[in-house]
Design a protein around this motif. Structure first.
Motif, PDB file in Angstrom:
ATOM      1  N   LEU A 191       4.049  -1.143  -5.705  1.00 59.12           N
ATOM      2  CA  LEU A 191       4.421  -1.973  -4.563  1.00 59.12           C
ATOM      3  C   LEU A 191       4.217  -1.155  -3.290  1.00 59.12           C
ATOM      4  CD1 LEU A 191       7.759  -3.252  -6.147  1.00 59.12           C
ATOM      5  CD2 LEU A 191       5.457  -4.201  -6.421  1.00 59.12           C
ATOM      6  N   TYR A 193       3.743  -0.177   0.832  1.00 58.54           N
ATOM      7  CA  TYR A 193       4.240  -0.375   2.191  1.00 58.54           C
ATOM      8  C   TYR A 193       3.049  -0.295   3.146  1.00 58.54           C
ATOM      9  CZ  TYR A 193       6.950   0.554   6.467  1.00 58.54           C
ATOM     10  OH  TYR A 193       7.481   0.508   7.722  1.00 58.54           O
ATOM     11  N   GLN A 221       2.343  -6.247  -1.647  1.00 62.52           N
ATOM     12  CA  GLN A 221       2.401  -5.294  -0.544  1.00 62.52           C
ATOM     13  C   GLN A 221       3.174  -5.955   0.583  1.00 62.52           C
ATOM     14  OE1 GLN A 221      -1.924  -5.102  -0.149  1.00 62.52           O
ATOM     15  NE2 GLN A 221      -1.752  -5.968   1.931  1.00 62.52           N
ATOM     16  N   LEU A 228      10.190  -4.547  -0.441  1.00 64.42           N
ATOM     17  CA  LEU A 228       9.686  -3.801  -1.596  1.00 64.42           C
ATOM     18  C   LEU A 228      10.840  -3.336  -2.481  1.00 64.42           C
ATOM     19  CD1 LEU A 228       6.897  -1.696   0.154  1.00 64.42           C
ATOM     20  CD2 LEU A 228       6.644  -3.842  -1.124  1.00 64.42           C
ATOM     21  N   ALA A 239       8.036   1.308  -6.599  1.00 63.90           N
ATOM     22  CA  ALA A 239       7.958   1.421  -5.140  1.00 63.90           C
ATOM     23  C   ALA A 239       8.166   2.864  -4.711  1.00 63.90           C
ATOM     24  CB  ALA A 239       9.003   0.527  -4.477  1.00 63.90           C
TER      25      ALA A 239
END
Length: 298
Positions: A191, A193, A221, A228, A239
């Motif tokens: 996941l 950022y 995303q 997230l 994450a």
């Protein structure tokens, strides 16, 4: 001619009754005082004082002009004192910009203490996840989390390291296994950022001190770490999250830290503000307070 100095000289002459006393009060000679008054008269094209060898008296024009210049000088003195008060203690409005997650989860924990310490200060906190132009948008100071500072004319004061941790839910790990090495992440749903410097490249510090960059991908995303975190808690994937976003979930066991021997490169927390020869007390107070808060963490 320095008109302001001449106004002050005229005022002292009238109030103290002599050029000599006026010169003593101003720290200059009586001849300089006399010259300043004459230059003022020449500038105005009017006689302000009727002089004799022993005394002087204001003319009608001089009396009107003296009253006007006294009010001007009093207003200037009041303005100087007002600025002095602002320079002595934080007052006015302090506009702060911070990332959304940091502002709501971390800064919000200690900002009330700062506000209580400086009750004459009005704090305006604006949280968003874009890089603002402090000068154009009227911010006094910004808090930013980054690994690499961009070229900027802003002053950047480093406050602390901000750890980034790799996390997943126990449910996700039961279904997909636990990665043992950074390279194992290529087989996992990661996941990402999107506001990170390299959102799809996670860089780990290996046991020997070297770094290892791994290209990752996944089905989600986002430009907010909170989203997230929620996805990771729900078991969607792994994450890489700022520690302040997930600490509580780690304590409760809703998330599990991964790859403890391979920490992710930390970010740094900076206070950034425009360069000024005289730093406003409200900005200095805020930056120093933040440094107190994070003094043991950087």
């Amino acid at each position: 001619m320095d008109q302001l100095a001449a106004l002050r000289a005229l005022r002292r002459v009238v109030e103290l009754g002599s050029f000599t006393a006026a010169g003593d009060a101003l720290g200059i000679s009586h001849t300089v005082v006399s010259r300043q008054v004459r230059q003022l008269e020449n500038h105005l094209g009017a006689q302000l004082l009727n002089r004799t060898t022993r005394r002087f008296a204001l003319t009608d024009a001089g009396r009107d002009y003296y009253e006007a210049c006294r009010q001007i000088l009093d207003a200037l003195d009041d303005a100087d004192r007002a600025v002095g008060r602002h320079q002595a203690q934080p007052t006015g409005t302090l506009r702060i910009n911070a990332p959304m997650a940091f502002g709501t989860l971390e800064l919000a924990q200690w900002l009330p203490r700062f506000a209580a310490r400086y009750p004459q200060l009005h704090v305006d906190l604006v949280c968003n996840d874009r890089i603002v132009d402090l000068i154009e948008e009227g911010f006094d100071v910004a808090l930013r989390l980054t690994r690499d500072l961009p070229d900027s004319t802003l002053v950047a004061r480093r406050l602390a390291d901000s750890a980034v941790v790799l996390v997943a839910s126990p449910d996700y790990l039961r279904r997909h296994g636990t990665p043992a090495l950074p390279d194992d992440l290529v087989r996992h749903n990661c996941l990402c950022y999107t506001l990170d410097e390299r959102p799809f490249e996670w860089t780990f510090v290996q046991p020997d001190g070297t770094t290892r960059a791994v290209q990752v991908r996944g089905t989600l995303q986002a430009n907010t770490g909170v989203a997230l975190r929620s996805a990771a808690v729900a078991g969607l994937g792994i994450a890489a999250s700022a520690s302040f976003i997930v600490d509580e979930y780690l304590r409760r066991g809703e998330l599990v830290p991964l790859l403890p021997g391979y920490p992710l490169r930390p970010r740094a927390l900076y206070a950034m503000y425009p360069q000024n020869r005289h730093l406003a007390p409200k900005v200095r107070a805020f930056v120093d307070f933040a440094a107190e808060i994070y003094g043991g963490r950087g």
